[in-house]
Design an enzyme around this catalytic site. Sequence first.
Site, PDB file in Angstrom:
ATOM      1  N   ASP A  78      43.126  39.242  38.077  1.00 44.88           N
ATOM      2  CA  ASP A  78      43.612  39.001  39.432  1.00 44.88           C
ATOM      3  C   ASP A  78      44.674  37.912  39.480  1.00 44.88           C
ATOM      4  O   ASP A  78      45.594  37.965  40.298  1.00 44.88           O
ATOM      5  CB  ASP A  78      42.436  38.614  40.349  1.00 44.88           C
ATOM      6  CG  ASP A  78      41.691  39.833  40.850  1.00 44.88           C
ATOM      7  OD1 ASP A  78      41.686  40.851  40.129  1.00 44.88           O
ATOM      8  OD2 ASP A  78      41.116  39.774  41.949  1.00 44.88           O
ATOM      9  N   CYS A 119      35.388  39.675  34.499  1.00 40.00           N
ATOM     10  CA  CYS A 119      36.234  39.252  35.614  1.00 40.00           C
ATOM     11  C   CYS A 119      36.044  40.098  36.868  1.00 40.00           C
ATOM     12  O   CYS A 119      35.212  40.973  36.915  1.00 40.00           O
ATOM     13  CB  CYS A 119      37.684  39.172  35.169  1.00 40.00           C
ATOM     14  SG  CYS A 119      37.941  37.742  34.067  1.00 40.00           S
ATOM     15  N   ASP A 120      36.873  39.836  37.864  1.00 37.46           N
ATOM     16  CA  ASP A 120      36.574  40.065  39.271  1.00 37.46           C
ATOM     17  C   ASP A 120      36.015  41.444  39.632  1.00 37.46           C
ATOM     18  O   ASP A 120      34.949  41.552  40.212  1.00 37.46           O
ATOM     19  CB  ASP A 120      37.826  39.803  40.104  1.00 37.46           C
ATOM     20  CG  ASP A 120      38.244  38.345  40.073  1.00 37.46           C
ATOM     21  OD1 ASP A 120      37.885  37.654  39.106  1.00 37.46           O
ATOM     22  OD2 ASP A 120      38.925  37.901  40.997  1.00 37.46           O
ATOM     23  N   LYS A 121      36.744  42.518  39.347  1.00 37.58           N
ATOM     24  CA  LYS A 121      36.297  43.847  39.772  1.00 37.58           C
ATOM     25  C   LYS A 121      35.537  44.557  38.667  1.00 37.58           C
ATOM     26  O   LYS A 121      34.917  45.588  38.889  1.00 37.58           O
ATOM     27  CB  LYS A 121      37.501  44.697  40.210  1.00 37.58           C
ATOM     28  CG  LYS A 121      38.412  43.994  41.192  1.00 37.58           C
ATOM     29  CD  LYS A 121      37.656  43.413  42.373  1.00 37.58           C
ATOM     30  CE  LYS A 121      38.492  42.478  43.200  1.00 37.58           C
ATOM     31  NZ  LYS A 121      38.912  41.236  42.551  1.00 37.58           N
ATOM     32  N   CYS A 191      37.830  32.073  35.216  1.00 40.83           N
ATOM     33  CA  CYS A 191      38.316  30.787  35.729  1.00 40.83           C
ATOM     34  C   CYS A 191      37.162  29.909  36.202  1.00 40.83           C
ATOM     35  O   CYS A 191      36.185  30.382  36.770  1.00 40.83           O
ATOM     36  CB  CYS A 191      39.324  31.012  36.837  1.00 40.83           C
ATOM     37  SG  CYS A 191      40.831  31.832  36.260  1.00 40.83           S
ATOM     38  N   SER A 468      41.146  35.465  47.398  1.00 41.48           N
ATOM     39  CA  SER A 468      40.636  35.108  46.085  1.00 41.48           C
ATOM     40  C   SER A 468      39.449  34.169  46.250  1.00 41.48           C
ATOM     41  O   SER A 468      39.345  33.440  47.239  1.00 41.48           O
ATOM     42  CB  SER A 468      41.735  34.408  45.286  1.00 41.48           C
ATOM     43  OG  SER A 468      41.210  33.754  44.157  1.00 41.48           O
TER      44      SER A 468
END
Length: 553
Positions: A78, A119-121, A191, A468
């Site tokens: 992202d 990570c995100d998705k 992160c 975010s």
Amino acid sequence: MKSDQIKLGPQNAPHRALYHALGLTEEEIRRPLVGIVSSYNEIVPGHMNLDKIVDAVRLGVAMAGGTPIVFPAIAVCDGIAMGHQGMKYSLVSRELIADSTEAMTLAHGFDALVMVPNCDKNVPGLLMAAARLNVPTVFVSGGPMLAGHIGGCKASFSTISEAVGQFNAGKMSEEELGAYERKTCPTCGSCSGMYTANSMNCLCEALGMALGGNGTIPAVYSRRLELAKHAGMAVMDLLARDIRPRDIMTYAAFQNALTVDMALGCSTNSMLHLPAIAHECGIEIDLDIANAISERTPNLCHLAPAGRNYMEELDEAGGVYAVMHELSKKGLLDLGCLTVTGKTVGENITGCANLDSSIIRPIEDPYSATGGIAVLRGNLAPEGSVVKRSAVAPEMLTHAGPARVFDCEEDAQAAINAGKIRPGDVVVIRYEGPKGGPGMREMLNPTSAIMGMGLGSSVALITDGRFSGATRGACIGHVSPEAASGGVIALVEEGDIIAIDIPGHTVTLQVSDEVLAARREKWVCPEPKIKSGYLARYAKLVTSGAQGAVLNG
């Protein structure tokens, strides 16, 4: 075993021939086939270490009597996709991940799965796949990045994002910006704050789909490799006991996850992903349940971007299990829920003491009596909108101001950079929802610019897009219905007064129904921004942010 239908008997000799072509021995072919879904790639910092995690999982599976077989899943970074066309592909990759994992698993008859996301998705996409496939499954992530260090202070990705705003405002030199650029992201891993990736990896523990430490053990710690080996062993135990994802991800488990979400102050993206995962389990989660849980759940952690603590410190304080142990003191969790350990939540968290009350506040002394996320409704968002309440300045919990209206992120960013946004304004960014974007882009660049320019305590931002996990401030996203679906956000005009009351859970456009009706008569839906390819297909099928942006059909 499921794989027996393609392994046993003379009729399956062609299948076995292909297994031998892979170099599998007869002994390996006879054992359970365990798919290891590897999200490893060389473009996402949170995924560059996953080859080591996958190797450790393979050892764990083999030690416990299974045959590990690795296949891939994609992942979008992202941060790299932010602020340009690439961000349109972030949320939509969740569906690709779920669909491709379903295809690989069913096409090859795997008996069990170990998901290795970070990570995100990637995490919610694989959780959706796990729910859909319902074969014994364990999650083990790649772990969070260590915090950066600048001038004796810890830093993270949100630090560099906001530094750009400071640079644009003339508050930071190019040399100083360069130092931030080099020092904020010092290691591999997701992160280092409580952003979306770490939120979802922590919630895997709360849901019961991952072992303790999954969300918090830093990526560079060898303990992460030990965890991966144990995940490989655990999936074999689940297979032997026939414990499946839908046995674990029950309605009560989702309530537990939402409770932990509120205590940790997770990313607002969890309000998209938890309903989508629940949907795959045959469970529907109304956004209103989030407010009900928030009202009874104290916020115990202020991790970046809401505070100055980072994932490594949460790990040292006892991790997610310590937070859950605090919550259990007031009966806020269902301790009887089953988990991938084969034990209940209550058994897992027994003795998991809070080791640092400055990182995890005691239940008797929380940051606030209510949770980190709030769902707001009103004439501007009749189906709901979401805000990370724990990251909002106290003076912005209630706010009213004139709308500054932009039909895309780029126009809003240009206005912010040019100094055209004033204290008191409410920035409205529309036609960025699931359909209108398409893809529901994150608005980290505009929110970071607002914070970096010193406007975070006087300017709000409202969008039918999303934010975010690195976003902080009075930022209200997921406005539903979205503009492209004819939501009221499409009717807002420059200078209209918008009133925000986060404690009261409302967001109101102070324009009469009669005026809105007249505006609606004149409204024409813009032409789709993308007319071909995957995004065009996605836009035709996707539901609203209030429904988790799942696909119809």
